[in-house]
Design a protein around this motif. Sequence first.
Motif, PDB file in Angstrom:
ATOM      1  N   LYS A 107      35.434  12.347-106.622  1.00  0.00           N
ATOM      2  CA  LYS A 107      35.246  12.790-108.013  1.00  0.00           C
ATOM      3  C   LYS A 107      33.861  13.377-108.255  1.00  0.00           C
ATOM      4  O   LYS A 107      33.633  14.031-109.268  1.00  0.00           O
ATOM      5  CB  LYS A 107      35.491  11.633-108.984  1.00  0.00           C
ATOM      6  CG  LYS A 107      36.837  10.971-108.849  1.00  0.00           C
ATOM      7  CD  LYS A 107      37.966  11.855-109.283  1.00  0.00           C
ATOM      8  CE  LYS A 107      39.250  11.039-109.209  1.00  0.00           C
ATOM      9  NZ  LYS A 107      40.418  11.714-109.617  1.00  0.00           N
ATOM     10  N   ASP A 108      32.938  13.161-107.311  1.00  0.00           N
ATOM     11  CA  ASP A 108      31.601  13.733-107.437  1.00  0.00           C
ATOM     12  C   ASP A 108      31.594  15.236-107.170  1.00  0.00           C
ATOM     13  O   ASP A 108      30.636  15.927-107.506  1.00  0.00           O
ATOM     14  CB  ASP A 108      30.628  13.038-106.475  1.00  0.00           C
ATOM     15  CG  ASP A 108      31.056  13.151-105.017  1.00  0.00           C
ATOM     16  OD1 ASP A 108      32.239  12.859-104.712  1.00  0.00           O
ATOM     17  OD2 ASP A 108      30.216  13.512-104.177  1.00  0.00           O
ATOM     18  N   VAL A 109      32.655  15.762-106.583  1.00  0.00           N
ATOM     19  CA  VAL A 109      32.769  17.189-106.299  1.00  0.00           C
ATOM     20  C   VAL A 109      33.649  17.810-107.379  1.00  0.00           C
ATOM     21  O   VAL A 109      34.789  17.380-107.564  1.00  0.00           O
ATOM     22  CB  VAL A 109      33.404  17.435-104.904  1.00  0.00           C
ATOM     23  CG1 VAL A 109      33.589  18.922-104.650  1.00  0.00           C
ATOM     24  CG2 VAL A 109      32.565  16.793-103.811  1.00  0.00           C
ATOM     25  N   PRO A 110      33.138  18.811-108.107  1.00  0.00           N
ATOM     26  CA  PRO A 110      33.973  19.454-109.126  1.00  0.00           C
ATOM     27  C   PRO A 110      35.257  20.007-108.517  1.00  0.00           C
ATOM     28  O   PRO A 110      35.249  20.582-107.419  1.00  0.00           O
ATOM     29  CB  PRO A 110      33.085  20.582-109.663  1.00  0.00           C
ATOM     30  CG  PRO A 110      31.683  20.144-109.355  1.00  0.00           C
ATOM     31  CD  PRO A 110      31.788  19.374-108.059  1.00  0.00           C
ATOM     32  N   ALA A 111      36.361  19.843-109.216  1.00  0.00           N
ATOM     33  CA  ALA A 111      37.671  20.270-108.713  1.00  0.00           C
ATOM     34  C   ALA A 111      37.674  21.749-108.340  1.00  0.00           C
ATOM     35  O   ALA A 111      38.171  22.128-107.282  1.00  0.00           O
ATOM     36  CB  ALA A 111      38.753  19.982-109.748  1.00  0.00           C
ATOM     37  N   ARG A 112      37.133  22.596-109.183  1.00  0.00           N
ATOM     38  CA  ARG A 112      37.161  24.039-108.915  1.00  0.00           C
ATOM     39  C   ARG A 112      36.331  24.389-107.678  1.00  0.00           C
ATOM     40  O   ARG A 112      36.680  25.317-106.957  1.00  0.00           O
ATOM     41  CB  ARG A 112      36.684  24.811-110.123  1.00  0.00           C
ATOM     42  CG  ARG A 112      37.583  24.565-111.327  1.00  0.00           C
ATOM     43  CD  ARG A 112      37.944  25.817-112.050  1.00  0.00           C
ATOM     44  NE  ARG A 112      38.697  25.523-113.244  1.00  0.00           N
ATOM     45  CZ  ARG A 112      40.013  25.581-113.335  1.00  0.00           C
ATOM     46  NH1 ARG A 112      40.721  25.908-112.309  1.00  0.00           N
ATOM     47  NH2 ARG A 112      40.622  25.313-114.471  1.00  0.00           N
ATOM     48  N   VAL A 113      35.279  23.636-107.418  1.00  0.00           N
ATOM     49  CA  VAL A 113      34.481  23.857-106.201  1.00  0.00           C
ATOM     50  C   VAL A 113      35.321  23.505-104.976  1.00  0.00           C
ATOM     51  O   VAL A 113      35.389  24.272-104.020  1.00  0.00           O
ATOM     52  CB  VAL A 113      33.177  23.031-106.238  1.00  0.00           C
ATOM     53  CG1 VAL A 113      32.474  23.039-104.881  1.00  0.00           C
ATOM     54  CG2 VAL A 113      32.246  23.553-107.322  1.00  0.00           C
TER      55      VAL A 113
END
Length: 162
Positions: A107-113
Motif C-alpha cells: 500500500k506504500d506504492v501508489p496504485a497508478r505507479v
Amino acid sequence: MAKPAERSAARLAAVQALYQMDVAGKGVLDAMAEFEAFWIGREVEGVSFKPAENRFFRDILRGTVSEQVAVDQLVDKALATGWPLARVEAVLRAILRAGAYELRFRKDVPARVAISEYVDVAHDFHSGDEPGLVNAVLDAIAREVREDEMKDRARGPSRPRG
C-alpha cells in the motif's frame, strides 16, 4: 530512499525470477540468490542489468510466492471469463502476479505507479496487445483492492469552491 530507477529494475528482476521459477521449477531462495549474485547490476553476455533495490526485489519475489493463492485469485477474477491465469503465457503470468501482489500488499506504492511500472515491464517483453492486457487486469485489481485510492484519482484534483 531508493531511486525510482532502482525500484523499476527490482520489479523487472522479480518478474524475471518469477518466470525462471515457473519454467525451471526453482525455489524462491535459489532464484533470489542467483539474481542477486549474477544478474542484478551486472553485465551478462553483453547485456547490462541495472542496479536494483534488493530489499524491494526480495519483498516482491517472496511476497508473490507466499501470497500466490490470494494473488492468483485476484488475477483470475480480473481476467476474461474462461481464460484462467494458468492459460496465460509464463512471462505475462509473472508480470500479472507481481503487479497484483504489489497492488494488494504494498500500500506504500501508489496504485497508478505500480500499474504503469508493470505495463512498462510488459513492453520489455511484448510488442503486441500484452501491455494493454496488463494495464486492464491490474487496473481492475486496483479498483477492487484500492477502491478509495482509485476513486480519488478518477475525480482528479479538487478545486476550491468559492
